[in-house]
Design a protein around this motif. Structure first.
Motif, mmCIF file in Angstrom:
data_model
loop_
_atom_site.group_PDB
_atom_site.id
_atom_site.type_symbol
_atom_site.label_atom_id
_atom_site.label_comp_id
_atom_site.label_asym_id
_atom_site.label_seq_id
_atom_site.Cartn_x
_atom_site.Cartn_y
_atom_site.Cartn_z
ATOM 1 N N ASN A 108 4.475 1.399 14.905
ATOM 2 C CA ASN A 108 3.867 2.482 14.139
ATOM 3 C C ASN A 108 4.807 3.002 13.061
ATOM 4 O O ASN A 108 4.377 3.312 11.941
ATOM 5 C CB ASN A 108 3.446 3.622 15.075
ATOM 6 C CG ASN A 108 2.083 3.377 15.707
ATOM 7 O OD1 ASN A 108 1.142 2.960 15.038
ATOM 8 N ND2 ASN A 108 1.972 3.635 16.997
ATOM 9 N N VAL A 111 4.668 0.336 10.266
ATOM 10 C CA VAL A 111 3.432 0.366 9.485
ATOM 11 C C VAL A 111 3.360 1.621 8.616
ATOM 12 O O VAL A 111 2.888 1.565 7.474
ATOM 13 C CB VAL A 111 2.203 0.264 10.402
ATOM 14 C CG1 VAL A 111 0.915 0.412 9.596
ATOM 15 C CG2 VAL A 111 2.196 -1.082 11.129
ATOM 16 N N ASP A 112 3.836 2.745 9.127
ATOM 17 C CA ASP A 112 3.862 3.965 8.314
ATOM 18 C C ASP A 112 4.627 3.732 7.011
ATOM 19 O O ASP A 112 4.258 4.259 5.955
ATOM 20 C CB ASP A 112 4.511 5.112 9.079
ATOM 21 C CG ASP A 112 3.627 5.670 10.185
ATOM 22 O OD1 ASP A 112 2.417 5.373 10.177
ATOM 23 O OD2 ASP A 112 4.154 6.400 11.056
ATOM 24 N N GLN A 115 2.479 0.435 4.839
ATOM 25 C CA GLN A 115 1.046 0.465 4.530
ATOM 26 C C GLN A 115 0.738 0.912 3.103
ATOM 27 O O GLN A 115 -0.136 0.326 2.445
ATOM 28 C CB GLN A 115 0.321 1.349 5.535
ATOM 29 C CG GLN A 115 -1.198 1.279 5.432
ATOM 30 C CD GLN A 115 -1.875 1.956 6.615
ATOM 31 O OE1 GLN A 115 -1.296 2.831 7.280
ATOM 32 N NE2 GLN A 115 -3.091 1.553 6.908
ATOM 33 N N GLU A 119 -1.803 -1.024 0.210
ATOM 34 C CA GLU A 119 -3.001 -0.343 -0.268
ATOM 35 C C GLU A 119 -2.976 -0.128 -1.768
ATOM 36 O O GLU A 119 -4.005 -0.238 -2.444
ATOM 37 C CB GLU A 119 -3.159 0.999 0.456
ATOM 38 C CG GLU A 119 -3.481 0.856 1.937
ATOM 39 C CD GLU A 119 -3.590 2.197 2.639
ATOM 40 O OE1 GLU A 119 -3.127 3.216 2.067
ATOM 41 O OE2 GLU A 119 -4.124 2.234 3.765
ATOM 42 N N SER A 160 0.281 -6.172 18.088
ATOM 43 C CA SER A 160 -1.054 -5.614 18.299
ATOM 44 C C SER A 160 -1.264 -4.364 17.448
ATOM 45 O O SER A 160 -2.369 -4.118 16.963
ATOM 46 C CB SER A 160 -1.278 -5.301 19.778
ATOM 47 O OG SER A 160 -0.464 -4.220 20.211
ATOM 48 N N VAL A 161 -0.210 -3.593 17.234
ATOM 49 C CA VAL A 161 -0.310 -2.397 16.395
ATOM 50 C C VAL A 161 -0.470 -2.788 14.930
ATOM 51 O O VAL A 161 -1.303 -2.233 14.206
ATOM 52 C CB VAL A 161 0.920 -1.497 16.583
ATOM 53 C CG1 VAL A 161 0.878 -0.319 15.607
ATOM 54 C CG2 VAL A 161 1.005 -0.997 18.013
ATOM 55 N N VAL A 162 0.329 -3.742 14.471
ATOM 56 C CA VAL A 162 0.230 -4.206 13.081
ATOM 57 C C VAL A 162 -1.150 -4.798 12.826
ATOM 58 O O VAL A 162 -1.772 -4.541 11.784
ATOM 59 C CB VAL A 162 1.332 -5.238 12.776
ATOM 60 C CG1 VAL A 162 1.214 -5.735 11.340
ATOM 61 C CG2 VAL A 162 2.713 -4.636 13.012
ATOM 62 N N GLN A 163 -1.650 -5.556 13.771
ATOM 63 C CA GLN A 163 -2.969 -6.160 13.628
ATOM 64 C C GLN A 163 -4.057 -5.093 13.581
ATOM 65 O O GLN A 163 -4.986 -5.158 12.767
ATOM 66 C CB GLN A 163 -3.218 -7.124 14.788
ATOM 67 C CG GLN A 163 -4.580 -7.758 14.821
ATOM 68 C CD GLN A 163 -4.896 -8.555 13.588
ATOM 69 O OE1 GLN A 163 -5.901 -8.283 12.920
ATOM 70 N NE2 GLN A 163 -4.066 -9.550 13.277
ATOM 71 N N GLU A 164 -3.954 -4.094 14.451
ATOM 72 C CA GLU A 164 -4.967 -3.039 14.507
ATOM 73 C C GLU A 164 -4.964 -2.193 13.239
ATOM 74 O O GLU A 164 -6.016 -1.840 12.710
ATOM 75 C CB GLU A 164 -4.726 -2.147 15.728
ATOM 76 C CG GLU A 164 -5.742 -1.017 15.858
ATOM 77 C CD GLU A 164 -5.503 -0.148 17.079
ATOM 78 O OE1 GLU A 164 -6.179 0.883 17.223
ATOM 79 O OE2 GLU A 164 -4.620 -0.502 17.906
ATOM 80 N N ARG A 165 -3.795 -1.883 12.709
ATOM 81 C CA ARG A 165 -3.707 -0.961 11.579
ATOM 82 C C ARG A 165 -3.819 -1.654 10.221
ATOM 83 O O ARG A 165 -4.331 -1.077 9.260
ATOM 84 C CB ARG A 165 -2.400 -0.164 11.645
ATOM 85 C CG ARG A 165 -2.339 0.807 12.813
ATOM 86 C CD ARG A 165 -1.097 1.680 12.754
ATOM 87 N NE ARG A 165 -1.039 2.448 11.509
ATOM 88 C CZ ARG A 165 -0.017 3.238 11.171
ATOM 89 N NH1 ARG A 165 1.013 3.367 12.005
ATOM 90 N NH2 ARG A 165 -0.013 3.885 10.024
ATOM 91 N N LEU A 166 -3.337 -2.897 10.131
ATOM 92 C CA LEU A 166 -3.340 -3.589 8.836
ATOM 93 C C LEU A 166 -4.237 -4.820 8.810
ATOM 94 O O LEU A 166 -4.500 -5.367 7.732
ATOM 95 C CB LEU A 166 -1.913 -4.002 8.454
ATOM 96 C CG LEU A 166 -0.893 -2.890 8.246
ATOM 97 C CD1 LEU A 166 0.466 -3.487 7.895
ATOM 98 C CD2 LEU A 166 -1.340 -1.924 7.161
#
Length: 344
Positions: A108, A111-112, A115, A119, A160-166
């Motif tokens: 997290n 990704v913060d 991201q 975008e 799994s976090v990178v996949q879920e968020r990005l």
């Protein structure tokens, strides 16, 4: 962009380039705060085709040069990707929930940090990387088998976090020791950036160096290169062409209205639309995908005329002839030639 790079890409797009440069890999670098202020224009002039920059480490450290590196490389036309230096927890049982939470916290934080770049500038940045070069060392996780189980689960939880968020899978960076001994075989589905310092790109990693993988995509061949005025800097190599690198760039899809797929919406695309007007089937100029080349496809081209892919897309424009455009547009008033629909 350097003249020679533009010429190379132009020749490659016409199928005229043969020999070493058409088949050779691409030169890259990876940087962090240890390089300080990187001159990315000098890197581009020195032949650097891609780069990676450290974004974060653990769950509480952001590299102070990360933003500058991402913006500087993009401005110089160099596709660059972020990497996270992982620090798996060392004081928890290998099978406890806190292990999972540690990976999630680090992911997290990563990704913060990255991201906003994906975008704001789609098509400019490479996929994110997970740098795996530390092992858990607690008393509960001290055998190779335990460390392998622990670390592999940690990597999957992080991804799994990178996949879920990005919506992206990470590229895994590791050395041969980790690839052979500390990662389970199911991680071989991830793309690999292998660290093996031979200090020459002519001595490539072999199957014996790759452990669970049967091929590599990126290779860190040196930790002490002099490139673009930086010394020492890590030297990297991509096993593919400029076109192949596009698969690793996030959001580098085709432009709407770019019917000849050269990275520019220009008069040549209008000509393709005009010459296949009212044709049925899967034609390149069927931009809206309704299986017929019609007014809607012209409207799509017109709305995007003049648009170009980001610098990282490395497309080379065809000469735009104003007269051709004027004549072509005037022909809209004339009856259109109908072409038999078929797949090209």
């Amino acid at each position: 962009m350097r003249y020679e790079k533009v010429l190379t890409l132009a020749l490659a797009s016409m199928g005229l380039l043969v020999g070493a440069r058409a088949e050779a890999g691409l030169l890259g670098v990876d940087v962090s705060k240890w390089q300080g202020y990187v001159n990315w224009n000098a890197m581009e002039s020195s032949g650097v085709d891609f780069a990676f920059a450290r974004a974060t480490r653990g769950n509480d450290y952001d590299d102070e040069y990360f933003v500058r590196n991402m913006n500087g490389a993009r401005a110089a036309g160099i596709p660059i990707g972020p990497y996270h230096y992982s620090q798996p927890a060392t004081s928890m049982n290998a099978y406890s929930d806190p292990v999972k939470q540690d990976a999630i916290n680090e992911a997290n934080d990563f990704v913060d940090a990255i991201q906003p770049f994906y975008e704001q500038y789609p098509g400019s940045y490479l996929r994110p990387v997970l740098d795996v070069e530390e092992l858990p060392t607690s008393a509960e996780v001290d055998t190779v088998s335990e460390q392998k189980t622990y670390l592999s689960a940690w990597v999957k939880d992080f991804n799994s976090v990178v996949q879920e968020r990005l919506g992206l899978d990470v590229i895994i960076y590791c050395n041969s020791n980790y690839a052979r001994n500390y990662l389970t075989s199911d991680l071989s589905s991830f793309d690999l950036w292998i660290a093996r310092w031979t200090y020459t790109t002519s001595s490539r990693p072999t199957a014996a160096n790759l452990g669970i993988w049967d091929s590599w995509d990126f290779w860190q061949f040196s930790d002490s290169e002099t490139i673009g005025g930086e010394s020492p800097v890590d030297g990297d190599y991509f096993d593919g062409t400029v076109d192949d690198l596009q698969a690793f760039i996030v959001g580098a899809g085709p432009l709407e209205g770019d019917y000849n797929n050269d990275g520019f919406v220009d008069a040549a695309d209008y000509t393709m639309w005009r010459d296949s007007y009212l044709a049925f089937g899967d034609w390149p100029a069927d931009g809206n995908g309704n299986s017929v080349v019609e007014q809607g496809d012209y409207d799509l081209w017109s709305a995007n005329y003049g648009e170009a892919a980001p610098p990282s897309a490395t497309a080379v424009p065809e000469p735009v002839c104003v007269l051709l455009l004027a004549v072509g547009l005037a022909s809209l008033a004339s009856p259109h030639r109908q072409v038999s629909g078929h797949h090209r």
